[in-house]
Every structure is written in C-alpha cells, then in structure tokens.
Design a protein around this motif. Structure first.
Motif, PDB file in Angstrom:
ATOM      1  N   ASN A  39       0.816  -1.217   0.000  1.00  0.00           N
ATOM      2  CA  ASN A  39       0.000   0.000   0.000  1.00  0.00           C
ATOM      3  C   ASN A  39       0.846   1.262   0.000  1.00  0.00           C
ATOM      4  OD1 ASN A  39       0.892   0.243   2.612  1.00  0.00           O
ATOM      5  ND2 ASN A  39      -1.117   0.120   3.570  1.00  0.00           N
ATOM      6  N   ALA A  40       2.154   1.089  -0.002  1.00  0.00           N
ATOM      7  CA  ALA A  40       3.044   2.250  -0.060  1.00  0.00           C
ATOM      8  C   ALA A  40       4.413   1.788  -0.539  1.00  0.00           C
ATOM      9  CB  ALA A  40       3.170   2.891   1.310  1.00  0.00           C
ATOM     10  N   GLY A  41       5.147   2.743  -1.092  1.00  0.00           N
ATOM     11  CA  GLY A  41       6.460   2.404  -1.612  1.00  0.00           C
ATOM     12  C   GLY A  41       7.390   1.853  -0.551  1.00  0.00           C
ATOM     13  N   LEU A  67      -1.649  -0.655  -3.964  1.00  0.00           N
ATOM     14  CA  LEU A  67      -3.090  -0.891  -3.991  1.00  0.00           C
ATOM     15  C   LEU A  67      -3.661  -0.432  -2.656  1.00  0.00           C
ATOM     16  CD1 LEU A  67      -5.115  -2.293  -5.928  1.00  0.00           C
ATOM     17  CD2 LEU A  67      -4.937  -4.304  -4.505  1.00  0.00           C
ATOM     18  N   ARG A  68      -4.621   0.494  -2.716  1.00  0.00           N
ATOM     19  CA  ARG A  68      -5.181   0.993  -1.457  1.00  0.00           C
ATOM     20  C   ARG A  68      -6.670   0.682  -1.376  1.00  0.00           C
ATOM     21  NH1 ARG A  68      -1.780   6.469   0.155  1.00  0.00           N
ATOM     22  NH2 ARG A  68       0.103   5.263   0.606  1.00  0.00           N
ATOM     23  N   VAL A  69      -6.965  -0.532  -1.049  1.00  0.00           N
ATOM     24  CA  VAL A  69      -8.374  -0.938  -0.993  1.00  0.00           C
ATOM     25  C   VAL A  69      -8.697  -1.729   0.260  1.00  0.00           C
ATOM     26  CG1 VAL A  69      -8.887  -0.973  -3.442  1.00  0.00           C
ATOM     27  CG2 VAL A  69      -7.759  -2.914  -2.416  1.00  0.00           C
ATOM     28  N   GLU A  90       0.760   4.155  -9.196  1.00  0.00           N
ATOM     29  CA  GLU A  90       2.215   4.055  -9.077  1.00  0.00           C
ATOM     30  C   GLU A  90       2.693   5.133  -8.131  1.00  0.00           C
ATOM     31  OE1 GLU A  90       4.788   3.598 -12.672  1.00  0.00           O
ATOM     32  OE2 GLU A  90       2.849   3.433 -13.657  1.00  0.00           O
ATOM     33  N   MET A  91       3.583   4.753  -7.247  1.00  0.00           N
ATOM     34  CA  MET A  91       4.147   5.733  -6.334  1.00  0.00           C
ATOM     35  C   MET A  91       5.629   5.881  -6.640  1.00  0.00           C
ATOM     36  SD  MET A  91       4.039   5.829  -2.235  1.00  0.00           S
ATOM     37  CE  MET A  91       2.331   6.083  -1.949  1.00  0.00           C
ATOM     38  N   LEU A  92       5.987   7.090  -7.055  1.00  0.00           N
ATOM     39  CA  LEU A  92       7.398   7.367  -7.322  1.00  0.00           C
ATOM     40  C   LEU A  92       8.039   7.709  -5.982  1.00  0.00           C
ATOM     41  CD1 LEU A  92       6.735   9.713 -10.355  1.00  0.00           C
ATOM     42  CD2 LEU A  92       7.681   7.408 -10.514  1.00  0.00           C
ATOM     43  N   PHE A 165       1.168  13.005   9.880  1.00  0.00           N
ATOM     44  CA  PHE A 165       1.982  12.015  10.590  1.00  0.00           C
ATOM     45  C   PHE A 165       1.680  10.692   9.899  1.00  0.00           C
ATOM     46  CE2 PHE A 165       3.280   9.028  13.834  1.00  0.00           C
ATOM     47  CZ  PHE A 165       4.461   9.611  14.289  1.00  0.00           C
ATOM     48  N   TRP A 166       2.639  10.174   9.172  1.00  0.00           N
ATOM     49  CA  TRP A 166       2.350   9.033   8.306  1.00  0.00           C
ATOM     50  C   TRP A 166       2.623   7.703   8.990  1.00  0.00           C
ATOM     51  CZ3 TRP A 166       3.798   4.706   5.603  1.00  0.00           C
ATOM     52  CH2 TRP A 166       2.911   4.334   4.577  1.00  0.00           C
ATOM     53  N   GLU A 167       1.622   6.833   8.924  1.00  0.00           N
ATOM     54  CA  GLU A 167       1.799   5.499   9.488  1.00  0.00           C
ATOM     55  C   GLU A 167       1.371   4.472   8.445  1.00  0.00           C
ATOM     56  OE1 GLU A 167       0.931   4.934  13.569  1.00  0.00           O
ATOM     57  OE2 GLU A 167       0.249   6.998  13.827  1.00  0.00           O
ATOM     58  N   TRP A 210       2.929  15.002  -3.460  1.00  0.00           N
ATOM     59  CA  TRP A 210       4.129  14.306  -2.987  1.00  0.00           C
ATOM     60  C   TRP A 210       4.152  14.351  -1.462  1.00  0.00           C
ATOM     61  CZ3 TRP A 210       9.526  15.490  -5.628  1.00  0.00           C
ATOM     62  CH2 TRP A 210      10.398  14.411  -5.384  1.00  0.00           C
ATOM     63  N   ASN A 211       4.494  13.254  -0.893  1.00  0.00           N
ATOM     64  CA  ASN A 211       4.570  13.183   0.559  1.00  0.00           C
ATOM     65  C   ASN A 211       5.998  12.818   0.960  1.00  0.00           C
ATOM     66  OD1 ASN A 211       3.986  12.989   3.237  1.00  0.00           O
ATOM     67  ND2 ASN A 211       2.813  11.089   3.097  1.00  0.00           N
ATOM     68  N   LEU A 212       6.613  13.692   1.766  1.00  0.00           N
ATOM     69  CA  LEU A 212       7.967  13.399   2.243  1.00  0.00           C
ATOM     70  C   LEU A 212       7.840  12.986   3.702  1.00  0.00           C
ATOM     71  CD1 LEU A 212       9.747  16.663   0.959  1.00  0.00           C
ATOM     72  CD2 LEU A 212       9.080  14.658  -0.363  1.00  0.00           C
ATOM     73  N   VAL A 233      14.387   8.520   5.315  1.00  0.00           N
ATOM     74  CA  VAL A 233      13.474   9.300   4.479  1.00  0.00           C
ATOM     75  C   VAL A 233      12.676   8.341   3.601  1.00  0.00           C
ATOM     76  CG1 VAL A 233      13.335  10.914   2.539  1.00  0.00           C
ATOM     77  CG2 VAL A 233      14.904  11.372   4.433  1.00  0.00           C
ATOM     78  N   ASP A 234      11.382   8.613   3.524  1.00  0.00           N
ATOM     79  CA  ASP A 234      10.483   7.811   2.678  1.00  0.00           C
ATOM     80  C   ASP A 234       9.600   8.788   1.938  1.00  0.00           C
ATOM     81  OD1 ASP A 234       8.121   6.636   1.751  1.00  0.00           O
ATOM     82  OD2 ASP A 234       7.368   6.240   3.763  1.00  0.00           O
ATOM     83  N   THR A 235       9.812   8.945   0.639  1.00  0.00           N
ATOM     84  CA  THR A 235       8.930   9.866  -0.067  1.00  0.00           C
ATOM     85  C   THR A 235       8.079   9.112  -1.069  1.00  0.00           C
ATOM     86  OG1 THR A 235      10.007  10.514  -2.149  1.00  0.00           O
ATOM     87  CG2 THR A 235      10.919  11.430  -0.084  1.00  0.00           C
ATOM     88  N   GLY A 236       6.893   9.626  -1.309  1.00  0.00           N
ATOM     89  CA  GLY A 236       6.009   8.986  -2.275  1.00  0.00           C
ATOM     90  C   GLY A 236       5.243  10.032  -3.068  1.00  0.00           C
ATOM     91  N   MET A 237       5.406   9.968  -4.390  1.00  0.00           N
ATOM     92  CA  MET A 237       4.682  10.912  -5.243  1.00  0.00           C
ATOM     93  C   MET A 237       3.720  10.130  -6.124  1.00  0.00           C
ATOM     94  SD  MET A 237       5.808  14.153  -7.338  1.00  0.00           S
ATOM     95  CE  MET A 237       7.351  13.641  -8.070  1.00  0.00           C
TER      96      MET A 237
HETATM   97  N1  SER Z   1       4.885   6.388   2.804  1.00  0.00           N
HETATM   98  C1  SER Z   1       4.371   7.611   2.298  1.00  0.00           C
HETATM   99  C2  SER Z   1       3.080   7.421   1.558  1.00  0.00           C
HETATM  100  O1  SER Z   1       2.768   6.331   1.185  1.00  0.00           O
HETATM  101  C3  SER Z   1       5.369   8.254   1.401  1.00  0.00           C
HETATM  102  O2  SER Z   1       5.928   7.344   0.531  1.00  0.00           O
HETATM  103  O3  SER Z   1       2.381   8.364   1.345  1.00  0.00           O
END
Ligand code: SER
Length: 877
Positions: A39-41, A67-69, A90-92, A165-167, A210-212, A233-237
């Motif tokens: 569900n995330a990169g 996949l976010r379901v 797709e998450m870059l 606050f990302w979990e 984009w989420n950093l 660091v975990d970023t997702g665009m």
């Molecule tokens: N983990 C964060 C997200 O999925 C950034 O990659 O949004």
C-alpha cells in the motif's frame, strides 16, 4: 510531457543524486501478516527502517505498484466517483536508509518539481506537522525552517497528525511528514478563492502530489511510539497526479495514463466520455479497476472467496456492475482492456506483457461467472427497494442474501444502496457473516503481543543451507494467542531452521538447553525475520541453545523441492514457454505445482514430463548453488524468476544443468538429483481459469506409490486366478458379464410372465371386486413394480397385495384401482404403511400404488393374513 518520460525523469533525477534504481516490489504481499497488498512504496523497506536488516544501498529510488483498498489506507469508495483517487497507482519514491534526512529530501523535491518538471512555484503549497500532545510530539520546526528557504511562509501550512503524521498501518514504522500540494485551477477560480484555503479540503484540483515522510518511530502494538535507532526518508509521489499536473489536465483520467483505456470503453459502449456524470463514473471505475485486477493477477493473486483474493474479486465485480448498469455491457468486457493496458506498460512492468493471455483468461472467466447472477441480484435488489416503504435501510440479512446467493460483495450492495438514497445495516451483515463462519468453523483470531527484545541485533543469520544444527541465542520473543491457546514465537540470532517460503514448508525440530527440550513446531517468515513457533518458552531465555532441525523431514522436503525445479523445466519443454509457475507447495510428503496452461494435459504429455524428470534424476546432476549473485547477472544466465516474487539486488541461483533448469530460489535442495530416486505424477487437474495443478511424489513416497500400484495388480492377478494376460482376462470378464446380464434379464422376464399367468388364476371376487393377496418370490424390486402395473391394467376394480421375497429381502406392493380408491375411500399408501409394520419396515406412495420395504422376511406371512382381514372389513360395505 508523456507519462513514460515523467517516470523516467524522476528515476534519472534521483540516480543523479546517488540513488540506486530498484524494481517495484510485487503488488501482493507475502511474509507480512499486517498487510495483504503493497500500500506504499516503503513496505518493501520496512525491515531497513525497523533495523531488522541492514540496507546494502543507503539511497534507492523506484516506482512502486500500490493498492489501497483494504486496511488503514482504503480509497475504494472514492475511486471513479472522484478524479484523483485510484485502487492501483504508481508511487514514485526516493529513500534514505539512515543516510540523508530532511534537508536533502526537501531540497531535491523542490529542485525536481520546479527545475526539472518546471511546475510553477506560485501554484505550490507545503504542509508541515504541527505536533501532537497525545503522542508527545513537537511541531516539526526543522522541516518548517528548511521549507522557508524555498517558499514563502504564507505557503507553508501547519497540519495535524491526521494529515501529517504518516503510518503504514496500526503499527510499524512511522514519522512526521511534509506534503507538497498543487493548485491546478484556472486563474479566475484562483482569483475567487485562494488555494491555501483548499489544501487538504478534498478539492479535486487542489491536491497533494508528494509526501515526504521522515521516518523516526515504530508504533508498537501497545500504541506507544518507540524511537528508531536511525532516521530515514520515505517519499512517495502519486505518478498519475503528477502526470495530470504536468499535462495541464484537471483529472487523472484525462492524462495519457487513462485515456487509452477510456477510449476502448467509449468504443465498446458507443458512449462518449464527458457527456453524463453516470457514464463518466462508470468509465473511470472500469479504467481504474482493470489495472488493479490485472496487476494483482500478474503477481499471482487470483480472485477468490477469501482474503486478498476476495479483495480482487470485489474490485472486479464493482467494475462489472458499473459496466452493466451504466454502459450496457451484457457480456464480459473488462478483459478486452488488457490489450491496451499491457501495451502501455511495455518496458515498465513486463509481467503484464508476458502474462497478458493468462490475465485475460482469468478476468474473462470471473466476469462471465458474475454476469450470470448479477441481473437476478439487481432485480432482487429492486424488489427489496420497493418493499422498504418507510425505512431507508437494507437489513443485514438481506445484504447477506445478496452476498451469498448472488455474489454481491457488501461494498457493492452499499454502493447501489447509496445511489438510491439508502443505506445498509453493515453490522447486521457482519453478524450474519459470523454466523456462517462459525458454522464452517473458520473463525480463528490471532492476537500477537509486542516483541520482547533480549538482544539488539540487526540481522539474523540463516545457516540452514549448510548445516542442520547450531548453537543459537534468543534475540526476541513474543506471546501469541490463537483460538484461546497461548503459543510463543522466537527469533534466534543464528538458525539452521528454514522458514516457510517459496512454497517450501518451514522446518520443525527442537531447541535444547540445560536439559530442557523445546519443540519447534513450525518456522515462518515475517518480512525478513525467521520466526520459530514453540508451544512453551524455555525456563531460561538468555542462554545458548542447541538448535536442531528434524533432518528426515527436511531431506524428504528438499527432494520434492529439487524435483519441482526439474518438473518446471520439463513442463516448459513439453508444453511450451507460456508455462508460468502460479503456486507451489513442497513438503515431506509431496509436491504440488500450479502453472498457467489452458487445457488438460494428455496422458502422453504427462508421460513425457515424467520421463524427462526421471531422466534428469538418473543423470545425477550435481547441484550448482550460487549465493549472492547480482540479479542482473542471474538474469543473463537465463534464470527463471517468478512474477509476484520479491527479489533483492543479490539473489541465489539454483542450477541443475545450465541447459536444463536455472531458477532464482531461496529453498533448500539436494546435492545431486540422483537422491530424488524416482518421480511420479499422481494427479493433474484444474484449479482456476487457465491454471493447472500437478501433484507428484518422489523418493520413498514415489516408491510406496509404485509398490501400491504393483501390489494392486498382484491382487488382481490372484483374484483372476493368474491369467497370462491380465488385461485380456479382465476384458473378457467384462464382456461375459454383459452377456450374462442380458441372459438373466430375459430369464427374469420369463419368470415374471409365468408368475403373472399363475397369479391371474388366484384372483378372487369379493363383493363384486377383484382381489389378489399373495406371497411371491421375485428377482428384483423393478420386477415387482412391473408385475404390479401389468396386473393392475387388466382389472377395473382391483385390490392387490403382493408380499414379495426379493432375494431374501421382504417387500410389499399394494395396488388399488382408481375406481376403488374413490368408491371405498381406500388409499394404497395407508394400506402399505399398516402392512409394513409386519416386516419391520416402512414405505408409501400414491393412493393407487404404494410399496414398502422391511427387515423381517418372516413377517411376509403375517402381511398376507393382515391384508386378508383388511380386505374383508374394508370391502364388506
Ligand atoms: N509512505 C508515504 C506514503 O505512502 C510516502 O511514501 O504516502
């Protein structure tokens, strides 16, 4: 900018900043009990964040299929209704594992967006975590101050834990984040209302791109936040949203990512996108959902009735219903989108291209089967709606009926309800579901405690390729309760125990220290941890254990694993290159291999596969095991990789003859194929659309199988009195039997005819009615019935009871002509039930003909006497 180029530029940019480009992990999760789908990169890097494993590369970048379901991140309800949420997207991403932190992450994000992609700075906003009292977290001043050097302060927004606050899930790695939002509205719209007010307000054109995330904590099962040993660091665009921004569109679906799919749907439905809200939503849903379904199937997740497979089924059914209701599709249609879809991903995700035909087959089959019940289900729903009257709620029982009988997933029923201004009692549905589950005894909840750490250690050493015993120390353990039973899970610093994966079952064995022996009943993986399942904890935990694997089980299991490789290669040779592994189970008893192939294997094909595998066994090919091979090099060697399997940068290659079988594999194998002894296929069948399953045995199990067949033959020979040619002997037996059967039948007929003639002489007349009560012997129940009807047809006013001895079993037949049933109010069913008491039996039938069987042959005489009495009484008036 074409989307292909957008993706490429992203990866190149971070490559230029010292990042290693890595492949997307599979969409379907394995070895992580907290998640069904990626569900995330960051999922695939979870162990690096938690410190369970050390990253080889400190900086990596990729595009990840997500996949976010289900679970914490679930966007399904929005998908298609809005224009910027997706099931699969797709998450870059770019990652730092204990390397750079906020300063670089922010600087590079800004550089890429504004310098490379040239997005207008005055359309961008950023958010920063404002802190949270309950979690004891402070405002992220550091990120704020860094952002200040790039963007005016009025464009920086402080936001709460909910947004910033990302979990990943209920527990696991997490941290404060900083998001970049873009305002894509027109100048006029902006003049009316500033973009800042619309950030995080679900506006379709003022959206996060984009989420950093600055990963610093681990959320424990207890809810507590624990600081991680290092900062990451975990970023997702969102790739599709970025495409919308760069292509100047107002909707993700207007980009070149989705337009080709929409065009196919327009053509097939003869409707235009952009004309009505309803058809637009339907087209968006179909264009979106086919991606989720296709990628999941490509990664090995077939639609099914439970777990991850049910998520895929639900997604597909949601699309099929939209297509049916709003685009008038009456035949399967989703599968046709595969042509365009696979072409779009050529060179990006090869799994779609090489498995196109297979995915089409699976999707087509699934659609066809739902379309069979969909219409009836929709009618039923229509009916339910009309009968709701005042109430606006579809009750749980009804929703469950739709689910159970018509295959309507709950979310589909809820969706249709919402379209009609109704709702569904979802709790009631769950209750019904529970009732059904407890009926089928599936309900097993597992509760896991937090790990209790005894020793800090980054990586666990697996010794099991080379040895089956070692000394080990416990580094952590936890308590697990399943079906109210307490168990424990233990992680060792070094272990010879193989953890279940790649189809091979986990090892069992024991741990021993201070004279105490603890049984290890199973070994499984959790991400990259090797978890030993034990039923009790050792009395002393911080001592050195002798850990010992059950050798016999392991050796038999690896025979089957190596044989699976030989089988896989043989199938490709005999059936063709389209054969892809779709599932595998390897234990000490058998091997089970699922693979894509469209028709039943012929006897000849099965025989050729068996022969080839046995030939390779006899060649006694020495195992060539290479560890830590760079993945690229392994691929050059032509190693078979499985779709849906996650491979690291370095892989293990198992070769049995470089010209025959080369596979990427983490399992354990025989040193030389000769050990396998013998390979025997015991069954071949279908498991799902386009998927065949072979079960086979090796070594002692194969020997036992062959022995059993041989001794069966011997027994037969004996029964047949040792003929020269057993097959011929059996064939002539069968023919003889057929001839005899014919003869017996004509003899029976003769017997019945004779009996009939005799019985006619026994008919008496009582009060003007024909009466026949007689004891008879007959060869079969069928003959008794035939005889009864033949006699019945000869008399108009007739009362007959035949008490028959049929090869030692008593049976009664009662016939009362229609005329008599009316005149005298007699009923054959009633009569037969009364008479049956005499033979300790029961029966029934119609008023004019009834039969009964029983247990007491002696009673037949009494039947006759009782019938005589009855007839005298009943016919007297
Ligand atoms: N983990 C964060 C997200 O999925 C950034 O990659 O949004």
């Amino acid at each position: 900018m074409e989307s292909k180029l957008i993706r490429k530029k992203f990866l190149e940019f971070f490559e230029g900043k010292g990042h290693q480009v890595v492949p997307s992990a599979p969409l379907v999760m394995k070895n992580d009990p907290t998640l069904m789908f990626t569900n995330a990169g960051m999922n695939q890097f979870k162990d690096y964040f938690l410190g369970n494993k050390e990253a080889q590369e400190k900086r990596v970048t990729d595009t990840q299929k997500c996949l976010r379901v289900s679970g914490k991140h679930n966007d399904l309800e929005e998908v298609g209704i809005d224009t910027y949420h997706h099931t699969m997207f797709e998450m870059l991403g770019n990652w730092s594992f204990g390397d750079y932190f906020k300063k670089e992450a922010i600087a590079w994000a800004w550089e890429l967006l504004t310098d490379v992609y040239k997005l207008p700075k005055d359309r961008l906003y950023v958010t920063v975590f404002e802190g949270d009292k309950a979690d004891g977290l402070e405002f992220d001043r550091e990120a704020y101050d860094i952002w200040k050097t790039y963007i005016e302060e009025e464009r920086i927004i402080k936001a709460s834990k909910e947004d910033n606050f990302w979990e990943m899930g209920d527990h696991g790695p997490c941290g404060p984040c900083s998001e970049i939002h873009i305002d894509l509205r027109t100048e006029e719209q902006i003049a009316q209302k500033g973009g800042k007010e619309l950030v995080n307000q679900d506006h379709p054109q003022v959206i996060e791109i984009w989420n950093l995330v600055f990963i610093q904590y681990n959320r424990m099962v207890s809810g507590e936040l624990k600081s991680l040993p290092e900062k990451h660091v975990d970023t997702g665009m969102g790739f599709e949203r970025l495409a919308m921004a760069l292509q100047g569109k107002m909707s993700n679906y207007d980009t070149d990512v989705f337009q080709p799919l929409i065009q196919v749907l327009e053509k097939a439905s003869s409707k235009k996108y952009g004309q009505t809200e309803q058809t637009d939503i339907a087209m968006r849903v179909c264009a979106d959902h086919i991606r989720a379904v296709a990628f999941a199937v490509a990664d090995g997740q077939l639609p099914s009735n439970t777990g991850a497979g049910y998520v895929i089924r639900r997604i597909l059914r949601r699309a099929v219903r939209y297509g049916y209701t709003f685009l008038n599709f009456r035949e399967p249609f989703m599968y046709t989108l595969l042509e365009v879809l696979s072409e779009q991903f050529t060179g990006v995700f090869p799994e779609l291209v090489s498995q196109k035909e297979f995915i089409k087959k699976v999707v087509h089959e699934e659609e066809a089967s739902f379309l069979k019940t969909l219409e009836h289900g929709l009618k039923r729903l229509e009916h339910i709606k009309e009968n709701l009257k005042e109430s606006k709620v579809i009750d749980g029982k009804t929703a469950f009926e739709l689910y159970d009988t018509f295959g309507f997933p709950l979310d589909l029923t809820s969706l249709i309800a919402r379209e009609n201004g109704l709702s569904v009692d979802e709790q009631g549905f769950e209750q019904e579901m529970q009732v059904q589950k407890s009926r089928s005894k599936h309900a097993a909840t597992v509760e896991k405690g937090d790990w209790i750490v005894l020793q800090d250690q980054e990586e666990v050493e697996f010794l099991g390729y080379d040895q089956l015993q070692s000394t080990s120390q416990i580094i952590k353990y936890r308590e697990v309760t399943e079906k109210k039973k307490k168990q424990y899970q233990i992680v060792l610093d070094r272990t010879p125990f193989y953890a279940e994966s790649g189809g091979q079952v986990g090892d069992s064995g024991y741990l021993e220290a201070n004279g105490q022996k603890i049984q290890v009943i199973d070994t499984k993986k959790e991400n990259d941890l090797i978890v030993h399942f034990v039923t009790e904890l050792p009395k002393k935990l911080d001592v050195a254990f002798e850990s010992v694997v059950n050798e016999r089980k392991r050796l038999l299991t690896q025979n089957n694993h190596s044989a699976t490789h030989l089988l896989h290669a043989a199938l490709k040779q005999v059936l063709g290159d389209h054969v892809q592994q779709k599932g595998s189970l390897v234990n000490d008893k058998l091997l089970r291999f699922d693979f894509s192939h469209f028709s039943k294997m012929t006897e000849e094909e099965i025989r050729r596969v068996e022969q080839l595998v046995n030939e390779k066994i006899r060649e006694n090919i020495i195992l060539d095991e290479q560890r830590n091979v760079p993945i690229e090099k392994a691929k050059e060697q032509g190693a078979t990789a499985l779709f849906g399997e996650k491979y690291g940068e370095f892989v293990r290659v198992i070769t049995f003859d470089p010209n025959y079988s080369v596979e990427l594999c983490g399992g354990t194998h025989v040193q030389a194929t000769g050990v396998i002894g013998l390979f025997k296929i015991v069954s071949e069948g279908s498991v799902a659309a386009g998927v065949r399953r072979i079960e086979a045995v090796t070594a002692i199990e194969a020997e036992a199988y062959v022995e059993k067949q041989a001794s069966l033959l011997n027994d037969l020979r004996e029964v047949l009195k040792h003929p020269k040619d057993i097959k011929k002997a059996l064939e002539s037996l069968v023919i003889e039997r057929q001839e005899l059967a014919k003869e017996v039948e004509s003899l029976h007929q003769e017997q019945v005819n004779k009996l009939k003639t005799y019985l006619k002489t026994r008919v008496t007349v009582l009060h003007g009615r024909n009466v026949l009560i007689e004891k008879v012997k007959l060869p079969s129940a069928e003959a008794l019935k035939k005889l009864s009807f033949e006699l019945k047809s000869q008399y108009s006013s007739f009362f007959m009871v035949l008490a028959a001895d049929i090869k030692g079993k008593p049976q009664i037949s009662v016939v009362i002509s229609e005329e008599l049933t009316k005149e005298a109010g007699l009923n054959a069913g009633k009569v037969v039930r009364e008479l049956a008491k005499e033979i300790k039996g029961g029966g029934g039938g119609q008023p004019f003909f009834a039969t009964a069987g029983g247990k007491d042959l002696e009673g037949l005489q009494k039947v006759v006497e009782k019938a005589d009495d009855m007839v005298n009484v009943e016919l007297a008036h």
